[in-house]
Design an enzyme around this catalytic site. Structure first.
Site, PDB file in Angstrom:
ATOM      1  N   HIS A   1     132.607   3.295 -16.823  1.00  0.00           N
ATOM      2  CA  HIS A   1     133.537   4.398 -17.192  1.00  0.00           C
ATOM      3  C   HIS A   1     133.635   4.645 -18.696  1.00  0.00           C
ATOM      4  CE1 HIS A   1     137.478   6.481 -17.137  1.00  0.00           C
ATOM      5  NE2 HIS A   1     137.027   7.179 -16.121  1.00  0.00           N
ATOM      6  N   CYS A   2     133.803   3.363 -19.296  1.00  0.00           N
ATOM      7  CA  CYS A   2     133.732   3.484 -21.013  1.00  0.00           C
ATOM      8  C   CYS A   2     132.691   4.239 -21.477  1.00  0.00           C
ATOM      9  CB  CYS A   2     133.793   2.034 -21.551  1.00  0.00           C
ATOM     10  SG  CYS A   2     135.259   1.214 -20.818  1.00  0.00           S
ATOM     11  N   CYS A   3     131.204   4.098 -21.025  1.00  0.00           N
ATOM     12  CA  CYS A   3     130.320   4.737 -21.800  1.00  0.00           C
ATOM     13  C   CYS A   3     129.924   5.976 -21.303  1.00  0.00           C
ATOM     14  CB  CYS A   3     129.100   4.072 -21.485  1.00  0.00           C
ATOM     15  SG  CYS A   3     128.222   3.685 -20.011  1.00  0.00           S
TER      16      CYS A   3
END
Length: 327
Positions: A318-320
């Site tokens: 999700h972060c990337c």
């Protein structure tokens, strides 16, 4: 009507994903992190059955490395960037009926801790490639700090949004007002701290995620040595008090790297058009987490992919990534 950030499960036109470029940020895991992010891109694209994936690479050399790892249908976008965490640096899309616009926020390297050339304006540059109207916000905000069910209900953590290393002149009320104007916030659920040793100062997308309207998935500790047991319990109590229904997801438990607990979480999943990509870590609860999420995303494959090398750089799937919702 007002412009509002939709839920992640709303249809996407495409998804941007960042590709590792700086080996110093991934000590001993650079090649593995590239391989795991490429596997994420491939699973999301799903040979054209999923959605368009735009893999953002810093230069032509990285583009060649990326092409060797991704499926032919994955697009390569060359844009200078320092780190891969486009959830926090790429523009956020808001919708108002058939109208679509972007919001680009200020960024200061997660409170000045990780400032890398290119990250300060990658949002503006990606926004410019779309031709969509873009609102530029001068205050510091990262997309991983909130999650929404698309109705105007958002969740965040006090640890991050109220941290003095972001916007020391903004209190809770001012932040809610700014988010109401920029992302369509109408109801904010404030949780306390994020996970132990989270470099982002407690981003909520590693702790709590909506899986339906008013349905909030939260980890629950299943072992006595889980370093985040008290954080999970506090978040659960706050969510229930707010009137949100909590869905318990078993935690990965204690995950150590070089003797230190790392913020491993199944909550950093990404909801694509055809699949939900969930980070797994070779822990006993991996399959249980996948099985618990499955009923909330009918018609989508629940795909568990190893994310330990990506996590060594500070985040996961999700972060990337950052989605472009369809109108």
């Amino acid at each position: 009507m007002t412009f509002r950030m939709p839920a992640e499960w709303a249809p996407h036109d495409w998804t941007w994903i960042g590709f590792p470029t700086n080996a110093d940020e991934w000590p001993g895991a650079f090649d593995a992190a590239r391989t795991q992010i490429a596997a994420f891109a491939n699973a999301l694209h799903a040979d054209g059955r999923g959605e368009e994936v735009r893999l953002v690479v810093a230069n032509e050399g990285d583009a060649d490395a990326a092409r060797a790892l991704v499926a032919p249908g994955v697009s390569i976008v060359v844009q200078p960037l320092g780190d891969v965490w486009l959830r926090d640096t790429a523009p956020i899309t808001v919708l108002n009926g058939k109208a679509r616009a972007l919001v680009d926020f200020g960024f200061n390297g997660w409170g000045g801790k990780y400032q890398m050339a290119g990250d300060e304006d990658i949002g503006a540059r990606l926004a410019a490639t779309t031709g969509l109207p873009t609102s530029t916000q001068q205050w510091v905000f990262e997309g991983g700090a909130v999650d929404t069910d698309g109705t105007g209900l958002f969740v965040t953590t006090e640890q991050c949004l109220l941290h003095p290393n972001r916007n020391p002149d903004l209190d809770r009320g001012k932040i809610e007002t700014l988010l109401a104007g920029s992302l369509g916030l109408s109801d904010m659920l404030w949780l306390g701290d994020g996970l132990l040793n989270d470099h982002t100062d407690g981003h909520v997308d590693n702790l709590a995620r909506f899986v339906g309207e008013g349905l909030l998935a939260l980890p629950i500790a299943t072992t006595e040595d889980d370093p985040n047991a008290a954080i999970y319990a506090d978040a659960r109590a706050r969510a229930i008090a707010h009137g949100v229904e909590v869905i318990d997801i078993p935690s990965p438990g204690l995950v150590l790297v070089d003797g230190e607990a790392v913020p491993a979480s199944y909550m950093n999943f990404y909801v694509g058009n055809a699949a939900v990509i969930v980070p797994i870590y070779g822990q006993p609860n991996d399959q249980a987490a996948l099985d618990t999420l499955a009923p909330f995303f009918p018609g989508r494959d629940i795909v568990g992919l190893r994310s330990d090398a990506i996590l060594s750089g500070g985040g996961s799937f999700h972060c990337c990534s950052q989605q472009m919702p369809s109108v």
